[in-house]
Motif scaffolding. Structure first.
Motif, mmCIF file in Angstrom:
data_model
loop_
_atom_site.group_PDB
_atom_site.id
_atom_site.type_symbol
_atom_site.label_atom_id
_atom_site.label_comp_id
_atom_site.label_asym_id
_atom_site.label_seq_id
_atom_site.Cartn_x
_atom_site.Cartn_y
_atom_site.Cartn_z
ATOM 1 N N VAL A 182 -37.170 -10.345 9.897
ATOM 2 C CA VAL A 182 -36.398 -9.415 10.742
ATOM 3 C C VAL A 182 -37.290 -8.845 11.840
ATOM 4 C CG1 VAL A 182 -35.118 -7.240 10.793
ATOM 5 C CG2 VAL A 182 -34.789 -8.827 8.885
ATOM 6 N N GLN B 240 -26.531 -4.427 9.969
ATOM 7 C CA GLN B 240 -25.868 -5.728 9.929
ATOM 8 C C GLN B 240 -26.796 -6.888 10.287
ATOM 9 O OE1 GLN B 240 -22.814 -4.674 12.699
ATOM 10 N NE2 GLN B 240 -23.830 -5.624 14.426
ATOM 11 N N HIS B 241 -27.920 -6.607 10.916
ATOM 12 C CA HIS B 241 -28.858 -7.662 11.296
ATOM 13 C C HIS B 241 -29.947 -7.891 10.248
ATOM 14 C CE1 HIS B 241 -26.821 -7.820 15.061
ATOM 15 N NE2 HIS B 241 -27.185 -6.614 15.411
ATOM 16 N N ASN B 242 -29.802 -7.225 9.090
ATOM 17 C CA ASN B 242 -30.751 -7.388 7.993
ATOM 18 C C ASN B 242 -30.087 -8.118 6.826
ATOM 19 O OD1 ASN B 242 -33.290 -5.418 8.548
ATOM 20 N ND2 ASN B 242 -31.422 -4.527 9.396
ATOM 21 N N MET C 128 -30.328 -14.068 16.500
ATOM 22 C CA MET C 128 -29.836 -12.833 15.922
ATOM 23 C C MET C 128 -28.884 -13.157 14.771
ATOM 24 S SD MET C 128 -27.674 -9.836 17.893
ATOM 25 C CE MET C 128 -28.813 -9.841 19.282
ATOM 26 N N GLU C 129 -29.074 -12.502 13.626
ATOM 27 C CA GLU C 129 -28.251 -12.781 12.451
ATOM 28 C C GLU C 129 -27.276 -11.642 12.174
ATOM 29 O OE1 GLU C 129 -30.986 -13.410 9.267
ATOM 30 O OE2 GLU C 129 -31.743 -15.307 10.061
ATOM 31 N N MET C 130 -26.136 -11.995 11.549
ATOM 32 C CA MET C 130 -25.152 -11.008 11.110
ATOM 33 C C MET C 130 -24.966 -11.154 9.609
ATOM 34 S SD MET C 130 -23.674 -8.891 13.326
ATOM 35 C CE MET C 130 -21.982 -8.622 12.787
ATOM 36 N N HIS C 131 -25.092 -10.037 8.897
ATOM 37 C CA HIS C 131 -24.982 -10.058 7.448
ATOM 38 C C HIS C 131 -23.976 -9.029 6.954
ATOM 39 C CE1 HIS C 131 -28.206 -12.945 6.805
ATOM 40 N NE2 HIS C 131 -28.911 -12.298 7.717
ATOM 41 N N SER D 257 -30.083 -7.356 23.827
ATOM 42 C CA SER D 257 -30.092 -7.589 22.382
ATOM 43 C C SER D 257 -29.375 -6.475 21.618
ATOM 44 C CB SER D 257 -31.527 -7.742 21.861
ATOM 45 O OG SER D 257 -32.206 -6.501 21.867
ATOM 46 N N THR E 153 -38.051 -11.537 14.495
ATOM 47 C CA THR E 153 -36.872 -11.837 15.309
ATOM 48 C C THR E 153 -36.640 -10.756 16.356
ATOM 49 O OG1 THR E 153 -35.794 -13.054 13.519
ATOM 50 C CG2 THR E 153 -34.380 -12.211 15.270
ATOM 51 N N TRP E 154 -36.705 -9.494 15.923
ATOM 52 C CA TRP E 154 -36.374 -8.408 16.860
ATOM 53 C C TRP E 154 -37.510 -8.089 17.822
ATOM 54 C CZ3 TRP E 154 -31.777 -6.615 18.149
ATOM 55 C CH2 TRP E 154 -30.704 -7.111 17.384
#
Length: 279
Positions: free
Chosen positions: A49, A184-186, A234-237, A64, A52-53
């Motif tokens: 994470v 949400q990005h974790n 970028m991920e969505m969880h 972003s 990525t960020w």
């Protein structure tokens, strides 16, 4: 007896459309989501994470945060006001939620903006509370946030880089902890531990206001699969609603309000904002 007035056909269609949206997940099946992992896997997920960020911050920090082409770095100066107006609207919704439970944002002495990014929420929040601590995993975003603070002339916001759960736990205590479009990005195991840490920072009588996606059809999560196929994007969880609410309540907070919002930007998601208080 007077005649019952029929609603116009267009209004009935609109109500039917709205109802279908509201009820879209009512028969949804459960999701298979791993929320606890070993320490080694957890550290790898947390590091991913951060990497990525940090990269996203270097490439285009403001975009972003809100992935709209208007906020690309080559366009940002022209849409600077619009960007921070979006943050102001989020803070207004927070203010209304607090008012519905008999509290005023102006009564908050200190607030934590977790995942503050470039200051989109910290700056409007600073106009209503005593002080704000904005924290983020990306030092690149914080550099942009500092520039924005100086440009607008805000002097009651401090910024801090945090890149581990222990760093979060050491931040102190606050009358308000807010986090929107961040968790949400974790990955779910990291999301859950962040939530646990944030809950521990809330003073007696203080509030948590946090946004989390709680459903998406077909979403499943395995840390092993994730670590084998790490993405640079970028991920969505997702964190299931029952896990989210149970963690908040087991942390000694009372859930006061749960509202669906549009933060995920996709009706396939169910994204919710929770307001909770430590009594």
């Amino acid at each position: 007896l007077g005649k019952i007035k029929k609603k116009p056909e267009k209004q009935m269609r609109n109500l039917a459309d709205a109802y279908s949206i509201i009820m879209r997940h009512v028969n949804a099946p459960p999701m298979e989501i791993e929320t606890h992992v070993d320490n080694v896997s957890f550290d790898k997920l947390q590091r991913h994470v951060e990497e990525t960020w940090t990269r996203l911050g270097k490439e285009d920090a403001n975009w972003s945060v809100i992935t709209n082409e208007r906020f690309r770095k080559e366009n940002f100066d022209a849409f600077f006001g619009e960007f921070f107006e979006s943050g102001k609207n989020d803070i207004l919704r927070l203010e209304k939620s607090l008012e519905r439970v008999g509290f005023s944002l102006s009564q908050v002495p200190s607030a934590l903006d977790f995942g503050c990014g470039v200051g989109r929420l910290s700056i409007p929040l600073s106009q209503s509370v005593g002080s704000v601590l904005g924290v983020d995993i990306s030092a690149e975003h914080l550099r942009e946030a500092q520039s924005n603070l100086e440009k607008i002339g805000v002097d009651n916001v401090k910024l801090k880089n945090v890149n581990s759960i222990n760093h979060i736990k050491d931040l102190g205590s606050f009358g308000l902890v807010i986090s929107i479009i961040v968790l949400q990005h974790n990955p779910p195991p990291v999301m859950l531990e962040i939530l646990n840490a944030l809950c521990s920072l809330i003073q007696t009588g203080g509030y948590l206001y946090i946004q989390v996606p709680t459903y998406h059809a077909g979403y499943k999560y395995s840390a092993q699969d994730h670590l084998e196929k790490l993405s640079t994007e970028m991920e969505m969880h997702i964190l299931p609603q029952h896990v989210l609410l149970e963690k908040i309540q087991n942390s000694g907070l009372t859930v006061l309000e749960v509202l669906e919002d549009g933060a995920a930007g996709d009706l396939n998601y169910r994204s919710q904002v929770v307001l909770a208080r430590r009594n």
